[in-house]
Scaffold this motif. Sequence first.
Motif, PDB file in Angstrom:
ATOM      1  N   LEU A  72     -10.015   0.144   1.171  1.00  0.00           N
ATOM      2  CA  LEU A  72      -9.518  -0.903   2.057  1.00  0.00           C
ATOM      3  C   LEU A  72     -10.624  -1.859   2.476  1.00  0.00           C
ATOM      4  O   LEU A  72     -10.393  -3.073   2.614  1.00  0.00           O
ATOM      5  CB  LEU A  72      -8.870  -0.275   3.292  1.00  0.00           C
ATOM      6  N   SER A  73     -11.821  -1.337   2.668  1.00  0.00           N
ATOM      7  CA  SER A  73     -12.953  -2.198   3.042  1.00  0.00           C
ATOM      8  C   SER A  73     -13.257  -3.194   1.939  1.00  0.00           C
ATOM      9  O   SER A  73     -13.514  -4.383   2.199  1.00  0.00           O
ATOM     10  CB  SER A  73     -14.183  -1.343   3.344  1.00  0.00           C
ATOM     11  N   ARG A 116      -7.530  -0.961  11.605  1.00  0.00           N
ATOM     12  CA  ARG A 116      -8.936  -0.750  11.967  1.00  0.00           C
ATOM     13  C   ARG A 116      -9.862  -1.427  10.963  1.00  0.00           C
ATOM     14  O   ARG A 116     -10.828  -2.110  11.343  1.00  0.00           O
ATOM     15  CB  ARG A 116      -9.241   0.752  12.035  1.00  0.00           C
ATOM     16  N   VAL A 117      -9.591  -1.248   9.687  1.00  0.00           N
ATOM     17  CA  VAL A 117     -10.447  -1.855   8.663  1.00  0.00           C
ATOM     18  C   VAL A 117     -10.325  -3.375   8.698  1.00  0.00           C
ATOM     19  O   VAL A 117     -11.324  -4.096   8.565  1.00  0.00           O
ATOM     20  CB  VAL A 117     -10.079  -1.305   7.274  1.00  0.00           C
ATOM     21  N   ARG A 148      -4.819   2.771  10.047  1.00  0.00           N
ATOM     22  CA  ARG A 148      -6.054   2.731   9.262  1.00  0.00           C
ATOM     23  C   ARG A 148      -6.312   1.308   8.747  1.00  0.00           C
ATOM     24  O   ARG A 148      -7.443   0.805   8.805  1.00  0.00           O
ATOM     25  CB  ARG A 148      -5.940   3.719   8.100  1.00  0.00           C
ATOM     26  N   ILE A 149      -5.269   0.658   8.279  1.00  0.00           N
ATOM     27  CA  ILE A 149      -5.414  -0.716   7.781  1.00  0.00           C
ATOM     28  C   ILE A 149      -5.818  -1.657   8.910  1.00  0.00           C
ATOM     29  O   ILE A 149      -6.671  -2.542   8.735  1.00  0.00           O
ATOM     30  CB  ILE A 149      -4.096  -1.175   7.115  1.00  0.00           C
ATOM     31  N   GLN A 192      -1.218   5.233   8.041  1.00  0.00           N
ATOM     32  CA  GLN A 192      -1.876   4.275   7.147  1.00  0.00           C
ATOM     33  C   GLN A 192      -1.895   2.886   7.769  1.00  0.00           C
ATOM     34  O   GLN A 192      -2.855   2.124   7.577  1.00  0.00           O
ATOM     35  CB  GLN A 192      -1.158   4.242   5.796  1.00  0.00           C
ATOM     36  N   ARG A 248     -13.452  -5.927   9.145  1.00  0.00           N
ATOM     37  CA  ARG A 248     -13.882  -6.801   8.055  1.00  0.00           C
ATOM     38  C   ARG A 248     -13.498  -8.263   8.260  1.00  0.00           C
ATOM     39  O   ARG A 248     -14.201  -9.157   7.776  1.00  0.00           O
ATOM     40  CB  ARG A 248     -13.269  -6.311   6.736  1.00  0.00           C
ATOM     41  N   ASN A 261      -8.096   4.680   0.425  1.00  0.00           N
ATOM     42  CA  ASN A 261      -8.850   5.224   1.552  1.00  0.00           C
ATOM     43  C   ASN A 261      -9.603   4.102   2.257  1.00  0.00           C
ATOM     44  O   ASN A 261      -9.463   2.914   1.915  1.00  0.00           O
ATOM     45  CB  ASN A 261      -9.794   6.333   1.081  1.00  0.00           C
ATOM     46  N   VAL A 262     -10.431   4.476   3.232  1.00  0.00           N
ATOM     47  CA  VAL A 262     -11.153   3.474   4.025  1.00  0.00           C
ATOM     48  C   VAL A 262     -12.080   2.643   3.151  1.00  0.00           C
ATOM     49  O   VAL A 262     -12.197   1.424   3.318  1.00  0.00           O
ATOM     50  CB  VAL A 262     -11.937   4.170   5.159  1.00  0.00           C
ATOM     51  N   ARG A 263     -12.741   3.286   2.193  1.00  0.00           N
ATOM     52  CA  ARG A 263     -13.662   2.543   1.313  1.00  0.00           C
ATOM     53  C   ARG A 263     -12.904   1.505   0.480  1.00  0.00           C
ATOM     54  O   ARG A 263     -13.339   0.352   0.360  1.00  0.00           O
ATOM     55  CB  ARG A 263     -14.392   3.520   0.402  1.00  0.00           C
ATOM     56  N   ASP A 299       0.853  -1.194   0.000  1.00  0.00           N
ATOM     57  CA  ASP A 299       0.000   0.000   0.000  1.00  0.00           C
ATOM     58  C   ASP A 299       0.887   1.242   0.000  1.00  0.00           C
ATOM     59  O   ASP A 299       1.681   1.445   0.919  1.00  0.00           O
ATOM     60  CB  ASP A 299      -0.912  -0.014   1.236  1.00  0.00           C
TER      61      ASP A 299
END
Length: 679
Positions: free
Chosen positions: A575-576, A616-617, A613-614, A610, A621, A571-573, A566
């Motif tokens: 990554l989701s 958390r996602v 952020r990864i 980042q 998921r 972004n979060v979307r 990465d």
Amino acid sequence: MPEDESTRARHRTTRSKHTVQALAKLSESLADVDWRLLHWLLRYPFQRVDDLVVGVARWASRATVYRHVQALEEHGLVESVLPKTPGAGKRLYHLSNAGLHVLAGHQQRPAREFARLWQADEAGLLRLLPRLPTLFVLQDVVNGLITHAADAVTSGGRRPQLVRWDWQRDVSHHFLYREQTTRLFVDGAVALCIRAPQVDGSTLDQWYGLFIICTELDDERVMRLRLERLLCWRESPERWSSYQHMPPVLVLANSPRQREHWQHAVEEATLKLRLEPLVGAVACLSSAESAHVNPWSLPWRTLSSDLPCHLRDPLKPLPRTALLPSLRMEEEGVVVESDARAQPNAPMADVSCATSTRLGRLIVGDLAQRVVRIAGDALEEQEVIALLGLRLTPCQWRILRVLLAHPLLSAEELAADLRLRLPSARRSLFELHGLGCLEPISTVAGKRWHLCGRGLRLLASAEHLHLRNMATWPESTEVPETANAVQRSEAGILQRMRHNAGIYGFFARLTQAAQREAGQALCWWETGAACERRYRVQEQWYNFRPDAQAAYLVGQQQMRFWLEWDRGTMNVRDLSIKFSSYAHYVATREWARESARLPRLLCIVPDIAQEKRIQRVAQARLAPTTGLAVWTTTEVLLNERGPLAPIWLPGMPQGNQTAPLIGSLRQCLSEVMSGKKGI
């Protein structure tokens, strides 16, 4: 004392002045073993002395074969060349132009028609040169099959006898399937006739046939295409009368990973055509091992079920009508024209032009000298590509194939992947550049190397593939030419060069780090389309594509992992969506088709923000997904401390721990061995 190339060149110059009358007189002095050697080299050019011994084993010993081959070369009927390809150190023998004319006269056939029948002219020889690495492996396997056949099929204490055998290289066969003309290709087809003694004292002749397939590429698309054509031929109308007698297929894989690709290709081809799978077996056999291995004792596994088996298991007696018509079943494999009623001393002048004393130039010969002049002479492109098959070293062949699998590598990454010193890698790269196979290209990630048109054409010829399987042409090109060919995946990689450079760099560092650790190694790694998996769940298709996947060995245990690189652009979307695809793929257990244990997921990010952020996602998921271990690190730590250092942070919560736990790839590997994680 063996002759050097300069001495052989002087002899060739002297022999080139042979006339029809001189060769007719020379043919009268040839013994029976000489004619058999000439016949063998007509059918199988570029044979080593060991191969010739197997071909005429019934009539001559090794010493006799070597002595007669030397005499034939001295008389100018046979030529030899010393290649740099695998198998170097042993000369390869083929018919000279004079030898072809002598043999045609012996068979009372016009020389040009005779050469075209056996594809033994100049074009036929040049077509085989890029195939030499594969042909050496095939020849070694066939030699082992023939030499040990009687011992392998011994039953009840009664040893059978191999009375007839034959084999054919690079078999192409056109057939009609669903009202369309289709062509199959196999690297080799073998037929055996074994005479088994019976209890009552009589004997029974039984015929066996098999196909041999091998490739140096790990391209499942090519594997699947070859298998599909064999399945279609099995179902074609021409085989209806002997449908239940399909020769088995033997696949020679060059690594355990390639064996997995072949078995996956078998499954995909069967599902696509909705047919029963091919009967056959697959075994690992590298080029270096082929000369010293008995094929009957290899650890074979069935193609369809991946179960251990013996080579005798898929071999069943077949009627002769079930064999390919191109196989000529002559005694002990020696090919003699069935319609040629030639006398041993038939004069050449009877089939040659009576008004000329010079021979037609059907074979140019002098391959050793032509290879030396390849860079300076103005040769046709097809001839250059053929001669490169003799010129390239094993290391240079490996470089070409690595660049085909991973386009746009740097010199440093190539050296790491091939376990070479950087000066050696650069020297080989510049030699390939001088031969027109590679070109350097400037990118946003520095200087990279890519295959140009000639290199792609050489690899296509070596694998008996059309260039379109590897290359495309720019839309502005009106007439597609070899020089304008571009590797298929190159344009997409150039658009994401920084991203791919990061992946390439990671595996280069991991390879170098593993070399410093005892008992550890990076077994294989794949990127791009090789990682993509398309699977179906309840009539709906899904795609799964990590950035890369690999296998790492520690001792006797192997860990597979997926890699996500990465650059901070997701972004979060995004990554989701990415982690949802992982969750679905793991939940459906599609991964179990390739590995007994669930691979790990390694994520490399540019900075700590980042990374958080990864995590958390990933926790959101992948929490319902049991067993998927996620490890993250930053690019800064990777560059400073290396991939095996304690830089990896678990991306999923572990027990009641709340503080971040710094782990390492070593810890992850130890968990695989101890069974703490994974399914």
